[in-house]
Design a protein around this motif. Structure first.
Motif, PDB file in Angstrom:
ATOM      1  N   SER A   5       9.901   8.520   6.367  1.00 52.90           N
ATOM      2  CA  SER A   5      10.898   9.285   6.437  1.00 52.90           C
ATOM      3  C   SER A   5      10.695  10.418   5.250  1.00 52.90           C
ATOM      4  CB  SER A   5      12.215   8.609   6.276  1.00 52.90           C
ATOM      5  OG  SER A   5      12.104   8.129   4.774  1.00 52.90           O
ATOM      6  N   LYS A   6      10.156  10.049   4.150  1.00 52.85           N
ATOM      7  CA  LYS A   6       9.714  10.701   3.088  1.00 52.85           C
ATOM      8  C   LYS A   6       8.369  11.510   3.038  1.00 52.85           C
ATOM      9  CE  LYS A   6      12.925   7.909   0.175  1.00 52.85           C
ATOM     10  NZ  LYS A   6      12.905   6.851  -0.735  1.00 52.85           N
ATOM     11  N   VAL A   7       7.491  10.849   3.663  1.00 51.77           N
ATOM     12  CA  VAL A   7       6.087  11.697   3.527  1.00 51.77           C
ATOM     13  C   VAL A   7       5.622  11.819   5.062  1.00 51.77           C
ATOM     14  CG1 VAL A   7       3.845  11.454   2.613  1.00 51.77           C
ATOM     15  CG2 VAL A   7       5.524  10.534   1.804  1.00 51.77           C
ATOM     16  N   GLY A   8       5.564  10.649   5.859  1.00 48.23           N
ATOM     17  CA  GLY A   8       5.167  10.924   7.104  1.00 48.23           C
ATOM     18  C   GLY A   8       3.679  10.884   7.609  1.00 48.23           C
ATOM     19  N   ALA A   9       3.282  10.900   8.647  1.00 49.44           N
ATOM     20  CA  ALA A   9       1.910  10.729   9.195  1.00 49.44           C
ATOM     21  C   ALA A   9       1.390  12.090   9.857  1.00 49.44           C
ATOM     22  CB  ALA A   9       1.832   9.824  10.353  1.00 49.44           C
ATOM     23  N   SER A  10       0.332  12.472   8.968  1.00 47.43           N
ATOM     24  CA  SER A  10      -0.060  13.788   9.509  1.00 47.43           C
ATOM     25  C   SER A  10      -1.734  13.755   8.883  1.00 47.43           C
ATOM     26  CB  SER A  10       0.480  15.077   9.091  1.00 47.43           C
ATOM     27  OG  SER A  10      -0.384  15.989   9.449  1.00 47.43           O
ATOM     28  N   ASP A  11      -2.628  14.601   9.458  1.00 48.70           N
ATOM     29  CA  ASP A  11      -3.883  14.960   8.739  1.00 48.70           C
ATOM     30  C   ASP A  11      -3.860  15.590   7.466  1.00 48.70           C
ATOM     31  OD1 ASP A  11      -2.924  17.371   9.675  1.00 48.70           O
ATOM     32  OD2 ASP A  11      -4.904  18.198  10.783  1.00 48.70           O
ATOM     33  N   SER A  12      -2.459  16.067   7.173  1.00 46.15           N
ATOM     34  CA  SER A  12      -2.495  16.991   5.855  1.00 46.15           C
ATOM     35  C   SER A  12      -0.896  16.526   5.355  1.00 46.15           C
ATOM     36  CB  SER A  12      -2.576  18.242   5.913  1.00 46.15           C
ATOM     37  OG  SER A  12      -2.533  18.788   4.446  1.00 46.15           O
ATOM     38  N   VAL A  13      -0.524  15.869   4.366  1.00 41.90           N
ATOM     39  CA  VAL A  13       0.717  15.346   3.833  1.00 41.90           C
ATOM     40  C   VAL A  13       1.203  15.961   2.429  1.00 41.90           C
ATOM     41  CG1 VAL A  13       0.785  13.587   5.551  1.00 41.90           C
ATOM     42  CG2 VAL A  13       0.316  13.158   3.078  1.00 41.90           C
ATOM     43  N   THR A  57      -2.107   7.437   7.022  1.00 39.65           N
ATOM     44  CA  THR A  57      -0.821   7.816   6.786  1.00 39.65           C
ATOM     45  C   THR A  57       0.339   7.222   8.076  1.00 39.65           C
ATOM     46  OG1 THR A  57      -0.847   9.961   7.665  1.00 39.65           O
ATOM     47  CG2 THR A  57      -0.987   9.620   5.116  1.00 39.65           C
ATOM     48  N   SER A  58      -0.545   7.311   9.250  1.00 36.16           N
ATOM     49  CA  SER A  58       0.103   6.726  10.329  1.00 36.16           C
ATOM     50  C   SER A  58       0.415   5.164  10.200  1.00 36.16           C
ATOM     51  CB  SER A  58      -0.529   6.946  11.514  1.00 36.16           C
ATOM     52  OG  SER A  58      -0.694   8.148  12.002  1.00 36.16           O
ATOM     53  N   TYR A  59      -0.562   4.434   9.491  1.00 34.10           N
ATOM     54  CA  TYR A  59      -0.483   3.147   9.369  1.00 34.10           C
ATOM     55  C   TYR A  59       0.495   2.855   8.103  1.00 34.10           C
ATOM     56  CZ  TYR A  59      -1.371  -1.521   7.373  1.00 34.10           C
ATOM     57  OH  TYR A  59      -1.101  -2.714   6.891  1.00 34.10           O
ATOM     58  N   LEU A  60       0.794   3.594   7.219  1.00 36.50           N
ATOM     59  CA  LEU A  60       1.599   3.654   6.132  1.00 36.50           C
ATOM     60  C   LEU A  60       2.924   3.774   6.610  1.00 36.50           C
ATOM     61  CD1 LEU A  60      -0.030   5.250   2.915  1.00 36.50           C
ATOM     62  CD2 LEU A  60      -0.318   2.656   3.827  1.00 36.50           C
ATOM     63  N   SER A  61       3.100   4.710   7.851  1.00 38.90           N
ATOM     64  CA  SER A  61       4.478   5.149   8.271  1.00 38.90           C
ATOM     65  C   SER A  61       4.995   3.822   9.159  1.00 38.90           C
ATOM     66  CB  SER A  61       4.285   6.470   9.134  1.00 38.90           C
ATOM     67  OG  SER A  61       4.277   7.208   8.349  1.00 38.90           O
ATOM     68  N   MET A  62       3.849   3.152   9.824  1.00 42.01           N
ATOM     69  CA  MET A  62       4.174   1.832  10.537  1.00 42.01           C
ATOM     70  C   MET A  62       4.891   0.654   9.663  1.00 42.01           C
ATOM     71  SD  MET A  62       0.986   1.354  13.322  1.00 42.01           S
ATOM     72  CE  MET A  62       0.776   2.665  14.664  1.00 42.01           C
ATOM     73  N   LYS A  63       4.388   0.791   8.643  1.00 40.41           N
ATOM     74  CA  LYS A  63       4.610  -0.262   7.637  1.00 40.41           C
ATOM     75  C   LYS A  63       5.634   0.035   6.552  1.00 40.41           C
ATOM     76  CE  LYS A  63       2.731  -3.551   8.569  1.00 40.41           C
ATOM     77  NZ  LYS A  63       2.823  -4.362   9.697  1.00 40.41           N
ATOM     78  N   SER A  64       6.291   1.053   6.571  1.00 41.98           N
ATOM     79  CA  SER A  64       7.116   1.435   5.525  1.00 41.98           C
ATOM     80  C   SER A  64       8.157   2.609   6.119  1.00 41.98           C
ATOM     81  CB  SER A  64       6.413   1.928   4.238  1.00 41.98           C
ATOM     82  OG  SER A  64       7.336   2.473   3.370  1.00 41.98           O
ATOM     83  N   ALA A  65       9.375   2.271   6.529  1.00 43.00           N
ATOM     84  CA  ALA A  65      10.407   3.160   6.814  1.00 43.00           C
ATOM     85  C   ALA A  65      10.501   4.324   5.826  1.00 43.00           C
ATOM     86  CB  ALA A  65      11.694   2.454   7.076  1.00 43.00           C
ATOM     87  N   GLY A  66      10.358   3.848   4.332  1.00 45.57           N
ATOM     88  CA  GLY A  66      10.560   4.848   3.523  1.00 45.57           C
ATOM     89  C   GLY A  66       9.499   5.825   3.328  1.00 45.57           C
ATOM     90  N   TRP A  67       8.375   5.372   3.734  1.00 43.07           N
ATOM     91  CA  TRP A  67       7.231   6.406   3.593  1.00 43.07           C
ATOM     92  C   TRP A  67       7.206   7.294   4.826  1.00 43.07           C
ATOM     93  CZ3 TRP A  67       2.876   7.178   0.607  1.00 43.07           C
ATOM     94  CH2 TRP A  67       1.875   8.198   1.147  1.00 43.07           C
ATOM     95  N   LEU A 112       0.783  -1.282  -0.040  1.00 46.16           N
ATOM     96  CA  LEU A 112       0.071   0.013  -0.220  1.00 46.16           C
ATOM     97  C   LEU A 112       0.823   1.358  -0.019  1.00 46.16           C
ATOM     98  CD1 LEU A 112      -2.914  -0.666   2.536  1.00 46.16           C
ATOM     99  CD2 LEU A 112      -3.135  -0.026   0.118  1.00 46.16           C
ATOM    100  N   ALA A 113       1.892   1.251   0.815  1.00 47.65           N
ATOM    101  CA  ALA A 113       2.603   2.371   0.790  1.00 47.65           C
ATOM    102  C   ALA A 113       3.456   2.675  -0.486  1.00 47.65           C
ATOM    103  CB  ALA A 113       3.936   2.145   1.887  1.00 47.65           C
ATOM    104  N   ALA A 114       3.909   1.484  -1.123  1.00 45.79           N
ATOM    105  CA  ALA A 114       4.662   1.588  -2.211  1.00 45.79           C
ATOM    106  C   ALA A 114       3.713   2.218  -3.477  1.00 45.79           C
ATOM    107  CB  ALA A 114       4.987   0.300  -2.898  1.00 45.79           C
ATOM    108  N   ILE A 115       2.337   1.875  -3.385  1.00 46.36           N
ATOM    109  CA  ILE A 115       1.091   2.339  -4.277  1.00 46.36           C
ATOM    110  C   ILE A 115       1.049   3.786  -4.211  1.00 46.36           C
ATOM    111  CG2 ILE A 115      -1.233   2.392  -4.880  1.00 46.36           C
ATOM    112  CD1 ILE A 115      -0.916  -0.976  -4.320  1.00 46.36           C
ATOM    113  N   PHE A 116       0.806   4.126  -2.910  1.00 45.97           N
ATOM    114  CA  PHE A 116       0.288   5.592  -2.577  1.00 45.97           C
ATOM    115  C   PHE A 116       1.832   6.531  -2.693  1.00 45.97           C
ATOM    116  CE2 PHE A 116      -3.948   6.075  -1.232  1.00 45.97           C
ATOM    117  CZ  PHE A 116      -4.316   4.912  -1.276  1.00 45.97           C
ATOM    118  N   TYR A 117       2.874   5.885  -2.638  1.00 47.84           N
ATOM    119  CA  TYR A 117       4.234   6.711  -2.898  1.00 47.84           C
ATOM    120  C   TYR A 117       4.427   6.914  -4.562  1.00 47.84           C
ATOM    121  CZ  TYR A 117       8.422   8.803  -2.152  1.00 47.84           C
ATOM    122  OH  TYR A 117       9.703   9.535  -2.153  1.00 47.84           O
ATOM    123  N   GLY A 118       3.703   5.933  -5.404  1.00 55.46           N
ATOM    124  CA  GLY A 118       3.703   5.866  -6.824  1.00 55.46           C
ATOM    125  C   GLY A 118       5.033   5.131  -7.211  1.00 55.46           C
TER     126      GLY A 118
END
Length: 345
Positions: free
Chosen positions: A178-186, A166-176, A120-126
Motif C-alpha cells: 500500500s505504501k511503496v508498491g511494485a514497479s520497475d521504479s519505486v 518489489t512485487s515479491y515484497l508486495s506479496m509478503k507485506s500489505a504495508g509495503w 525483508l519488507a521491514a528492512i527495505f522500508y527502514g
C-alpha cells in the motif's frame, strides 16, 4: 553502472562495414546480460553475426524498442497484454533466474542468515534498522549478529529486477504493497541507489552493514554473501539453478496471454521464492524483415545451443515444450508485409 558488450567482426578491416550491416542490436535488462554475452560470443564465432547489447536496465530496454532504436528490447518486467497491444509489441521468455538479497556483514558468510518476506519488507522500508534487531535474532538462533546499522542498496534505474523484488515484497507485506508498491521504479523509503545489477553489487561490496538485491550471477561473480529467504512452504532453499527451476516447474506458459507470467512465491519445498523469467520485446509488424529474422534466428540458436552456457551461470533454460511453443508464436505473431519473418532455419 551500465555495460555494453559487442561481439564484433571476426575478420577485421575489409569486412568490418559489411559485418556491422547485419549485426543485431538490443538493449535492456542487466539481469540476463551475462548469459546474453556468452551466447553472443559463441554465436559470432559460429555464424559471423555479432550482437551489440546495451545492458541499460529493463526500463531503458522498453524505451529503446518503443523508439525503434534497437532490433529488440529486453526486460525482466513482462508487459501486460494490453500494454503490448497498445505498443504493437510481442514478448517471449528466454531464461529463468533468481533474484537474491546480498549482504556485507562482517563475520557473516553466504547463506548464514535466514529472513522471511515480511522481514525483508521491514528492512527495505527502514523499519528494521540494525542487524541485531530482536526480530532477526529470533529467526537466526546461534548466529552472532553485530549491532551494525543496516544500509539498504537498491536500483537507481528502471529495472525489471526491481519489479520482481518489489512485487515479491508486495506479496509478503500489505504495508509495503500500500505504501511503496511494485514497479520497475519505486519511491524507495530509504537507502542508496546503484545503476544496474553490477552497480548494486558494487555498492554492497563497498559498504559494511549493507543489503541489496541482484540476479544470482552477479552475486556469484562478486563473491557476495547472500541471505536465505523463506519460501511458501516455510523452507529456506539455497539460491541455485535447481531452486529456480523448482519454482518455474509449474509455470503454465501456454495459458498466459502475451506470455505475461510471474514466478514469485511458488509452492514447493525447494522453490526459490524470488524467481523470475526474463523477456525479449520485438515489434509484431517488422519494418525490416531481415533484421527481425536475425533477432529470431539468434534466439532460436540460443534455444537450441545455449542451455549449457545458461546453466553454467545458474540460469534455468526453458523446457523444450515451451521453446517449441514460442517458435510457433514467432511464426504467428512476428511478420513483415503479412509474412512471418521467422522461417524455422
Amino acid at each position: 553502472m551500465f555495460k555494453t558488450f559487442v561481439v564484433a567482426a571476426g575478420i577485421a578491416g575489409l569486412l568490418a562495414s559489411a559485418a556491422s550491416a547485419v549485426d543485431i542490436s538490443g538493449a535492456g535488462a542487466t539481469f540476463p546480460a551475462p548469459v546474453y554475452s556468452k551466447w553472443a560470443e559463441t554465436y559470432k564465432a559460429t555464424t559471423g553475426t555479432g550482437l551489440n547489447y546495451q545492458a541499460i536496465g529493463s526500463g531503458g530496454g522498453i524505451k529503446q524498442i518503443k523508439a525503434k532504436t534497437v532490433d529488440f528490447g529486453a526486460s525482466d518486467k513482462p508487459l501486460k497484454p494490453e500494454d503490448l497491444a497498445a505498443a504493437g509489441l510481442y514478448q517471449f521468455p528466454t531464461v529463468v533466474g533468481g533474484i537474491v538479497p546480498v549482504v556485507n556483514i562482517p563475520g557473516i558468510t553466504a547463506g548464514e542468515i535466514k529472513l522471511t518476506g515480511p522481514m525483508l519488507a521491514a528492512i527495505f522500508y527502514g523499519q528494521i534498522t540494525k542487524w541485531d534487531d530482536p526480530v532477526i535474532v529470533k529467526n537466526n538462533p546461534g548466529v552472532k549478529l553485530p549491532s551494525l546499522p543496516i544500509t539498504v542498496v537498491h536500483r537507481s534505474d528502471g529495472s525489471g529486477t526491481t519489479f520482481g523484488f518489489t512485487s515479491y515484497l508486495s506479496m509478503k507485506s500489505a504495508g509495503w504493497a500500500s505504501k511503496v508498491g511494485a514497479s520497475d521504479s519505486v519511491n524507495w523509503p530509504t537507502g542508496l541507489g546503484g545503476k544496474g545489477n553490477d552497480g548494486v553489487a558494487a555498492f554492497v561490496k563497498q559498504t559494511p552493514g549493507s543489503i541489496g538485491y541482484v540476479e544470482y550471477a552477479y552475486a556469484k561473480q562478486n563473491h557476495a554473501a547472500y541471505v536465505l529467504v523463506q519460501n511458501k512452504n516455510n523452507k529456506y532453499p539455497q539460491p541455485v539453478a535447481a531452486s529456480f527451476g523448482a519454482a518455474a516447474a509449474g509455470a503454465k506458459w501456454a495459458q498466459a496471454p502475451g506470455n505475461y507470467l510471474l514466478l514469485l512465491d511458488q509452492p514447493g519445498a525447494n522453490s526459490w521464492p524470488i524467481t523470475s523469467a526474463t523477456f525479449i520485446l520485438v515489434y509484431k509488424n517488422q519494418d525490416n524483415a531481415a533484421a527481425g529474422n536475425q533477432v529470431l534466428k539468434f534466439f532460436d540458436w540460443a534455444y537450441k545451443n545455449g542451455d549449457p552456457a545458461a546453466a553454467s551461470l545458474d540460469y534455468v533454460p526453458l523446457p523444450l515444450s515451451v521453446k517449441n511453443l514460442i517458435r510457433k508464436q514467432w511464426i504467428a505473431n512476428v511478420t513483415s508485409g503479412g509474412k512471418p519473418v521467422y522461417t524455422g532455419q
